[in-house]
Design a protein around this motif. Structure first.
Motif, PDB file in Angstrom:
ATOM      1  N   LYS A   1       0.887  -1.075   0.061  1.00  0.00           N
ATOM      2  CA  LYS A   1       0.059   0.017  -0.051  1.00  0.00           C
ATOM      3  C   LYS A   1       0.750   1.313   0.042  1.00  0.00           C
TER       4      LYS A   1
ATOM      5  N   GLU B   1      -3.870  -6.903   2.265  1.00  0.00           N
ATOM      6  CA  GLU B   1      -3.839  -5.610   1.954  1.00  0.00           C
ATOM      7  C   GLU B   1      -4.092  -4.610   3.270  1.00  0.00           C
TER       8      GLU B   1
ATOM      9  N   ARG C   1      -1.704  -2.935  -5.571  1.00  0.00           N
ATOM     10  CA  ARG C   1      -3.151  -2.732  -6.196  1.00  0.00           C
ATOM     11  C   ARG C   1      -3.338  -1.190  -6.024  1.00  0.00           C
TER      12      ARG C   1
ATOM     13  N   SER D   1      -5.982   1.883  -5.739  1.00  0.00           N
ATOM     14  CA  SER D   1      -7.401   2.074  -5.569  1.00  0.00           C
ATOM     15  C   SER D   1      -7.818   3.244  -6.524  1.00  0.00           C
ATOM     16  N   ARG D   2      -9.071   3.389  -6.905  1.00  0.00           N
ATOM     17  CA  ARG D   2      -9.569   4.072  -7.849  1.00  0.00           C
ATOM     18  C   ARG D   2      -9.194   5.525  -7.451  1.00  0.00           C
ATOM     19  N   GLU D   3      -9.203   5.896  -6.138  1.00  0.00           N
ATOM     20  CA  GLU D   3      -8.829   7.167  -5.712  1.00  0.00           C
ATOM     21  C   GLU D   3      -7.485   7.576  -5.781  1.00  0.00           C
TER      22      GLU D   3
ATOM     23  N   SER E   1      -2.165  -1.457 -11.580  1.00  0.00           N
ATOM     24  CA  SER E   1      -1.811  -2.288 -10.507  1.00  0.00           C
ATOM     25  C   SER E   1      -0.402  -3.161 -11.321  1.00  0.00           C
TER      26      SER E   1
END
Length: 822
Positions: free
Chosen positions: A39, A115, A304, A306-308, A229
């Motif tokens: 992350k 995650e 991965r 995130s959309r944000e 990603s």
């Protein structure tokens, strides 16, 4: 037109079944035993300096394996001389930074067993940040006492911000900002770039009508289906990396540089990519994060996004604040275009799209004289870059409404004024000397065909009659963009199983060029498609040097390269047949998996047998000898395949005189409610000048898909920042959403003029970009046409939100016309 068996015919692409059944593996789908998930810790500030990082509490957590900071990244290398601005894109960006230049820029990364653990660890890390001055609106940076977006200055003057000399300080005067307060860009203000062709002042004086207007064109996020990603692991000293990029083989070099290894140490896998729209052309810095964490932990690592986070690091199209002057003769001919454009490129480098926008206008309208002045202002907003048709939607959003406004003032038809100014195959264009020649242009044919399909004259009469509170308007627009590059390699292999293996180094991100251009090789070898295998998706599969998969390059570039390679393989097949059965190579023809004598079709040699003979002959036939002119990467691929069968390999060396450009003419009808300001797109038709049609169904998908993207630029996609804090407000998908099925006509029409480009074999041109501009311009012109029914002016700011329509219907003034991200 040629009578082709494959080219110009619909088919089911080889990977379609995998996509619709869920068997296709994207980078996020990859799993491995013992893998870690990472992350990112993103900057909460638009500009800051990292003073201290305390990760002790996070590192003490169960399941946390490692932390990656900017100190763990390889040094940024100096770019080699001679690279184009496009190749330099993203050169100075790093995956992690100690001086975040925009909210959402990654500072560090954590790898953990899952995650949830990684996210909890991020929350426990303490980062001490020193706030630094920031800029959201480019005009703020130009004020006499305004802040700078970079510590070195506020404007980019080189191609990229590689060192301090590329960033300088430029401030306007209080008098200049008096013009800004009045809603105009000041003509006399300083600029950093100026180019011209012809005498613009004389052209404006000769004009019977001069329009002088100021515009604001919004920045837009890419909003790809699959975020960027990445999955990585190391094995036997090599990095195996699964990513989501538009290009495949052209991503190897940038990835290797960001990780700090040689390209030969990397196997890059990208069989499927969920779209890119220009944001993933040849990779991105963040691929280094899982690669370096994997090396650090000796375990596979998945990042991965995130959309944000994607909305921050996924790049955006640059916004413009601009002033345009256009001069017209009574017959509608454009005498001069004078453009002054401020581009918001973000914090790292200029994109050149302001100048590209002016060049698009030069191409589409063929002005007798043109001048471009520009400024590229560093802002603390996400980095900007290529987005499908870079510079084109911005260009048409300014110029096309002016063309339509001129038509109304001069009493001319909207279609006819565009035909008067349209380029032809002998035209030149550009905003710098020397001008570029067009290889072909059939814009008038596209406009005529579109007007016929759209029933332009009939609609013109119908929409002029108002009924109740709703009015309708129609609009037409021309979108133009580069449509192909040259000089790339092809690689074909016939194995003893008799199949033709077509090796492709381009990406597979939804545009289908990786499959469509392979059919060109099969076409000119007369090979049934069912006997062909397309080899793609991994640098480990020995693919040739290929074009970047972006800028509408691939259909043109690789129809040429595969045609050249098919000719090479055909010649070798003829030579092998002549050696076996006598006569000259010219006495033989190739078709349907056989080589046969032209005067005796019963005397033939199967491809399978020819492959066996090629292995015995060796040398150039089985890949042990390679043409010197092909790229070193292609040579390495051929060497890896040598001895497996008959190899065809060649470089596209066909001549091309001029620049290849694609065109689309778009026609739209809108309905506008005068009481509420709500409008909807009623109908849309587009006609392309894309040369020979390669794959009709895919062409239709490209045209209409690009058109819907163009609709979004005008109707729904609005970026909003909170000016005091510099934070992005519209960070969710619903706030900056692309159009849905509810926002577009239920049925849309398309066609193509289908006239081959004479400067390329087969005649194919790319068409991915022009539909975006054609649709954006047509809808905007249709809205303006509807407003003209009640004597209201065009809208000078995109997107055309409800409040802006109501303002146009009321006072006609838009509050803070030039304010960015409002």
């Amino acid at each position: 037109m040629a009578d082709y068996k494959l080219i110009g015919h619909d088919y089911t692409t080889p990977e379609m079944l995998a996509k619709v059944t869920g068997q296709a593996k994207f980078s996020e789908d990859i799993r491995a035993d013992g893998m870690l998930f990472c992350k990112l810790l993103l900057s909460p500030m638009p500009h800051a300096r990292v003073l201290k990082i305390d990760a002790s509490e996070a590192l003490a957590m169960n399941g946390v394996a490692a932390i990656l900071t900017p100190d763990d990244l390889p040094e940024v290398t100096v770019p080699p001389a001679g690279l184009t601005p496009f190749a330099l894109t993203g050169w100075t960006e790093r995956a992690l930074t100690k001086e975040p230049l925009y909210e959402g820029e990654p500072i560090l990364a954590v790898a953990a067993v899952d995650e949830v653990t990684a996210a909890e660890a991020i929350e426990k890390i303490k980062v001490d940040l020193e706030p630094l001055p920031f800029v959201i609106d480019p005009l703020d940076a130009l004020r006499p006492d305004g802040p700078n977006g970079r510590t070195q200055g506020n404007v980019f003057v080189g191609h990229v911000g590689i060192d301090s000399k590329d960033i300088q300080a430029l401030k306007w005067t209080a008098k200049d900002f008096g013009e800004v307060a009045a809603g105009r860009l000041p003509w006399d203000a300083k600029a950093t770039v100026e180019t011209s062709v012809g005498d613009v002042e004389a052209g404006l004086k000769q004009a019977d009508l001069v329009l002088d207007e100021t515009f604001f064109i919004q920045s837009t996020a890419h909003q790809v289906l699959e975020p960027r990603s990445t999955f990585a692991y190391w094995q036997n000293g090599k990095l195996y990396l699964y990513g989501s990029t538009q290009s495949m083989i052209r991503s190897v070099g940038p990835i290797a540089r960001w990780v700090g290894i040689e390209p030969s140490q990397l196997v890059y896998i990208s069989e499927y990519s969920g779209g890119g729209f220009g944001s993933k052309i040849n990779s991105y810095p963040y691929v280094a994060i899982p690669a370096l964490l994997s090396k650090k932990t000796n375990r596979p690592v998945m990042l991965r996004i995130s959309r944000e986070a994607e909305n921050y690091i996924g790049r955006m199209r640059p916004g413009f604040q601009a002033r345009i002057k256009m001069g017209f003769r009574k017959d509608g001919r454009v005498t001069a275009i004078d453009s002054f454009i401020i581009e918001d490129p973000g914090p790292y480098e200029l994109t050149g799209q302001a100048e590209q926008a002016a060049q698009v206008a030069s191409n589409s309208y063929q002005p007798l004289a043109t001048r471009f002045r520009g400024i590229y202002v560093a802002t603390n907003t996400p980095p900007k870059g290529a987005q499908r048709a870079p510079g084109l939607p911005q260009s048409v959003s300014m110029f096309e409404p002016l063309i339509s406004k001129a038509a109304r003032k001069l009493g001319l038809d909207q279609v006819e004024i565009r035909k008067i100014n349209a380029p032809s195959s002998d035209s030149k264009f550009g905003v710098r000397e020397p001008l570029q020649n067009l290889t072909s242009a059939y814009v008038r044919e596209a406009l005529d065909r579109g007007a016929e399909l759209f029933k332009w004259q009939e609609r013109k009469q119908r929409v002029s009659q108002r009924s109740g509170p709703k009015v309708r308007g129609i609009g037409v627009s021309v979108g133009s963009f580069t449509a192909g590059s040259v000089g790339y390699d092809g690689l074909l292999l016939v194995k003893p199983d008799g199949k033709l293996y077509i090796h492709q180094g381009i990406g597979n991100f939804g545009a289908l060029a990786v499959m469509d251009t392979a059919r060109v090789a099969a076409e000119f070898l007369g090979m049934p498609w069912k006997q062909c295998e397309v080899v793609w998706g991994s640098s480990g599969k020995h693919v040739p040097w290929s074009s970047n998969s972006g800028g509408s390059q691939t259909a043109h570039a690789h129809s040429r390269a595969n045609y050249a390679t098919a000719l090479d393989l055909k010649r070798k097949l003829q030579e092998i047949a002549a050696q076996q059965m006598g006569g000259s190579p010219e006495a033989y023809e190739v078709d349907n998996g056989y080589v046969y004598r032209k005067d005796n079709t019963g005397s033939s040699l199967a491809f399978a047998k020819a492959a066996e003979l090629a292995i015995k002959l060796g040398g150039k036939y089985d890949g042990h000898e390679v043409p010197q002119q092909v790229n070193a990467l292609t040579k390495a691929s051929v060497a890896a395949l040598a001895g497996q069968g008959l190899i065809g390999v060649a470089k596209d060396e066909f001549p091309r005189k001029g620049a290849t450009q694609g065109f689309v003419a778009g026609f739209a009808e809108v309905e506008l409610d005068l009481e509420t300001g709500v409008y909807r797109i009623v109908d849309y038709t587009a006609v392309a000048d894309a040369g020979t049609v390669l794959h009709p169904r895919n062409l239709g998908g490209q045209i209409l898909g690009g058109s819907v993207e163009g609709f979004g630029h005008i109707t729904t996609r609005n970026m909003i920042y909170e000016r005091q804090s510099g934070r992005l407000v519209s960070r969710r998908m619903y706030q900056i959403r692309p159009p849905s099925i509810l926002d577009v006509p239920l049925e849309m029409n398309w066609d193509a003029v289908n006239i081959p480009d004479p400067q390329t074999p087969v005649g194919i041109k790319g068409v991915g970009e022009p539909p975006v501009g054609a649709a954006a311009g047509a809808v905007l012109c249709a809205i303006s046409d509807a407003l003209s029914r009640v004597d209201k002016d065009i809208i000078y700011r995109t997107p055309v939100r409800l409040d802006r329509v109501l303002a146009a219907l009321g006072s006609g003034k838009i509050h803070d016309l030039l304010a960015a991200y409002a």
